[in-house]
Design a protein around this motif. Sequence first.
Motif, mmCIF file in Angstrom:
data_model
loop_
_atom_site.group_PDB
_atom_site.id
_atom_site.type_symbol
_atom_site.label_atom_id
_atom_site.label_comp_id
_atom_site.label_asym_id
_atom_site.label_seq_id
_atom_site.Cartn_x
_atom_site.Cartn_y
_atom_site.Cartn_z
ATOM 1 N N ALA A 1 -5.186 8.620 2.686
ATOM 2 C CA ALA A 1 -5.924 8.591 3.946
ATOM 3 C C ALA A 1 -6.284 7.157 4.337
ATOM 4 O O ALA A 1 -6.183 6.766 5.506
ATOM 5 C CB ALA A 1 -7.190 9.436 3.836
ATOM 6 N N GLU A 2 -6.683 6.358 3.357
ATOM 7 C CA GLU A 2 -7.005 4.953 3.632
ATOM 8 C C GLU A 2 -5.740 4.159 3.957
ATOM 9 O O GLU A 2 -5.738 3.325 4.867
ATOM 10 C CB GLU A 2 -7.716 4.346 2.425
ATOM 11 C CG GLU A 2 -9.099 4.941 2.166
ATOM 12 C CD GLU A 2 -9.773 4.342 0.941
ATOM 13 O OE1 GLU A 2 -9.130 3.501 0.267
ATOM 14 O OE2 GLU A 2 -10.923 4.713 0.651
ATOM 15 N N VAL A 3 -4.672 4.441 3.209
ATOM 16 C CA VAL A 3 -3.419 3.707 3.405
ATOM 17 C C VAL A 3 -2.834 3.979 4.787
ATOM 18 O O VAL A 3 -2.467 3.050 5.516
ATOM 19 C CB VAL A 3 -2.392 4.079 2.310
ATOM 20 C CG1 VAL A 3 -1.001 3.553 2.666
ATOM 21 C CG2 VAL A 3 -2.834 3.518 0.965
ATOM 22 N N VAL A 4 -2.723 5.246 5.158
ATOM 23 C CA VAL A 4 -2.073 5.575 6.428
ATOM 24 C C VAL A 4 -2.890 5.054 7.604
ATOM 25 O O VAL A 4 -2.329 4.625 8.629
ATOM 26 C CB VAL A 4 -1.805 7.094 6.541
ATOM 27 C CG1 VAL A 4 -3.090 7.897 6.719
ATOM 28 C CG2 VAL A 4 -0.852 7.390 7.696
ATOM 29 N N SER A 5 -4.194 5.049 7.473
ATOM 30 C CA SER A 5 -5.044 4.497 8.532
ATOM 31 C C SER A 5 -4.798 3.001 8.705
ATOM 32 O O SER A 5 -4.620 2.507 9.825
ATOM 33 C CB SER A 5 -6.522 4.749 8.198
ATOM 34 O OG SER A 5 -7.360 4.169 9.175
ATOM 35 N N GLU A 6 -4.753 2.287 7.585
ATOM 36 C CA GLU A 6 -4.519 0.834 7.640
ATOM 37 C C GLU A 6 -3.113 0.516 8.132
ATOM 38 O O GLU A 6 -2.924 -0.385 8.965
ATOM 39 C CB GLU A 6 -4.735 0.221 6.258
ATOM 40 C CG GLU A 6 -4.492 -1.282 6.214
ATOM 41 C CD GLU A 6 -4.683 -1.877 4.826
ATOM 42 O OE1 GLU A 6 -4.141 -2.966 4.586
ATOM 43 O OE2 GLU A 6 -5.351 -1.241 3.988
ATOM 44 N N VAL A 7 -2.129 1.239 7.641
ATOM 45 C CA VAL A 7 -0.742 0.981 8.014
ATOM 46 C C VAL A 7 -0.523 1.245 9.502
ATOM 47 O O VAL A 7 0.123 0.449 10.193
ATOM 48 C CB VAL A 7 0.224 1.833 7.161
ATOM 49 C CG1 VAL A 7 1.638 1.821 7.738
ATOM 50 C CG2 VAL A 7 0.241 1.331 5.720
ATOM 51 N N CYS A 8 -1.064 2.342 10.010
ATOM 52 C CA CYS A 8 -0.899 2.652 11.436
ATOM 53 C C CYS A 8 -1.644 1.643 12.309
ATOM 54 O O CYS A 8 -1.170 1.277 13.392
ATOM 55 C CB CYS A 8 -1.376 4.068 11.729
ATOM 56 S SG CYS A 8 -0.249 5.349 11.119
ATOM 57 N N HIS A 9 -2.794 1.179 11.841
ATOM 58 C CA HIS A 9 -3.531 0.158 12.584
ATOM 59 C C HIS A 9 -2.703 -1.125 12.680
ATOM 60 O O HIS A 9 -2.569 -1.715 13.761
ATOM 61 C CB HIS A 9 -4.866 -0.132 11.885
ATOM 62 C CG HIS A 9 -5.670 -1.206 12.549
ATOM 63 N ND1 HIS A 9 -6.530 -0.950 13.597
ATOM 64 C CD2 HIS A 9 -5.728 -2.550 12.339
ATOM 65 C CE1 HIS A 9 -7.084 -2.070 13.997
ATOM 66 N NE2 HIS A 9 -6.621 -3.063 13.250
ATOM 67 N N LYS A 10 -2.127 -1.546 11.561
ATOM 68 C CA LYS A 10 -1.326 -2.774 11.553
ATOM 69 C C LYS A 10 -0.035 -2.602 12.348
ATOM 70 O O LYS A 10 0.425 -3.527 13.023
ATOM 71 C CB LYS A 10 -1.030 -3.194 10.114
ATOM 72 C CG LYS A 10 -2.232 -3.833 9.407
ATOM 73 C CD LYS A 10 -1.854 -4.298 8.005
ATOM 74 C CE LYS A 10 -2.887 -5.268 7.434
ATOM 75 N NZ LYS A 10 -4.189 -4.664 7.176
ATOM 76 N N ALA A 11 0.562 -1.414 12.267
ATOM 77 C CA ALA A 11 1.788 -1.151 13.030
ATOM 78 C C ALA A 11 1.518 -1.290 14.524
ATOM 79 O O ALA A 11 2.293 -1.917 15.260
ATOM 80 C CB ALA A 11 2.315 0.245 12.705
ATOM 81 N N LYS B 1 0.826 -1.214 0.000
ATOM 82 C CA LYS B 1 0.000 0.000 0.000
ATOM 83 C C LYS B 1 0.861 1.265 0.000
ATOM 84 O O LYS B 1 0.556 2.245 -0.693
ATOM 85 C CB LYS B 1 -0.928 -0.013 1.226
ATOM 86 C CG LYS B 1 -1.968 -1.117 1.225
ATOM 87 C CD LYS B 1 -3.064 -0.837 0.221
ATOM 88 C CE LYS B 1 -4.108 -1.959 0.217
ATOM 89 N NZ LYS B 1 -4.857 -2.063 1.482
ATOM 90 N N VAL B 2 1.930 1.256 0.782
ATOM 91 C CA VAL B 2 2.806 2.432 0.838
ATOM 92 C C VAL B 2 3.484 2.673 -0.507
ATOM 93 O O VAL B 2 3.599 3.821 -0.966
ATOM 94 C CB VAL B 2 3.850 2.282 1.966
ATOM 95 C CG1 VAL B 2 4.952 3.331 1.834
ATOM 96 C CG2 VAL B 2 3.187 2.409 3.329
#
Length: 385
Positions: A323-333, A290-291
């Motif tokens: 916005a969708e990517v950073v939300s998902e990435v931070c959730h997984k992190a 995604k990134v």
Amino acid sequence: MSISDHHTGSKPVENAVLFCKKHLQPIARELDAAGRFPVELLGIMGESGFFGMNYSPEYGGGGYDSVTSHLAAKEIAKVSPGVALTLHVHWMAVDVLVKFGTEEQKRQYLPELLQGKKIAAYTVSEAQAGSDAAAIKATAVSTEAGWLLNGSKYFCTNGGLADLYFVALKTDAEAGAKGISMFIVEKGRPGFKIGAPEEKMGCRSSYTTGLLFDNCVIPPENLLGNANEGFKIAMYGLVGGRLGMAAMGLGIAEAALETSAKYANRRSAFGKPLSTLFAVQEMLADMYVKVEAANLLVNETARKRDSGRDYALDTSVAKLFVAEVVSEVCHKALQIFGGHGYMKYNDVERYARDARLLDIGVGASEVLKMVVGSSVAKIKGSNPV
């Protein structure tokens, strides 16, 4: 500035990395905890050329292309998104000044803005008017003494820090969006008051305040562009702002990915590193894909800006996706960190809070989906079957 006037190079990015490592990283957590912008670093930021990277050398800018400039800003966002946000809002004001300002206004304001000797703020919102920008009520009335300003503004990024305020005000109360004008208001004008910084969830190293105008008089020449054409000027500033927000969100996402990958390598569970577990590998893979996709989209949008073509739809698409990517990435992190990620002493907790602004600031995702959807209906719906 046309594309032929820009030049590429790694120097701004290298400067940003060095600036972050030497000056910003050591105080990033303190800035977040205290909710303050590091004013002590303004001089260094100005000397590093951050405030004028992607603008014409004619007025003191660096002349770099938008791809290079947004890559540099992304590096700052990886360490302190609020500082990057301060920069992007400053650029929004510069964008409209370059596009709609008179030559006299450009020569008066641009040199100091591009060198960081003066900071700009940009404000449209009011308590009752966020996404519905046409609903603003603060007024500007033409008088013999100049423009008489009254009313209040809300959510002014860079409020208090800025020297120049680019403000959208109603000049025809009955005309809706066609009754708005844009003005340049200097800090310290009688009748112009700036509120205290608001307590925010994230991006806390950026100042957000209210503004109050109480019979504030500004010179006639402080009108930016034509009277009652301020709505299109304000929207033009938001186009560049959305690209800036996308770059900022991408910086947060990259920081969250790098931090969680390092943690997964050093943290052991069930007798081996977390990074050897399929569930963690799957999360890291999803995050990375995604990134990488977001990087390509943001860079391509910046290239289109440099080409001089209309990139308004592209910035909405880029910001929506990031916005969708950073939300998902931070959730997984945070998930990879587990309980430790929920603690203030780990940066992924801060990244998750900072990321939340991407769905709200400079165009809520719901509004941008309307913008993109209506544009797609016109573009794709007109193609012959």
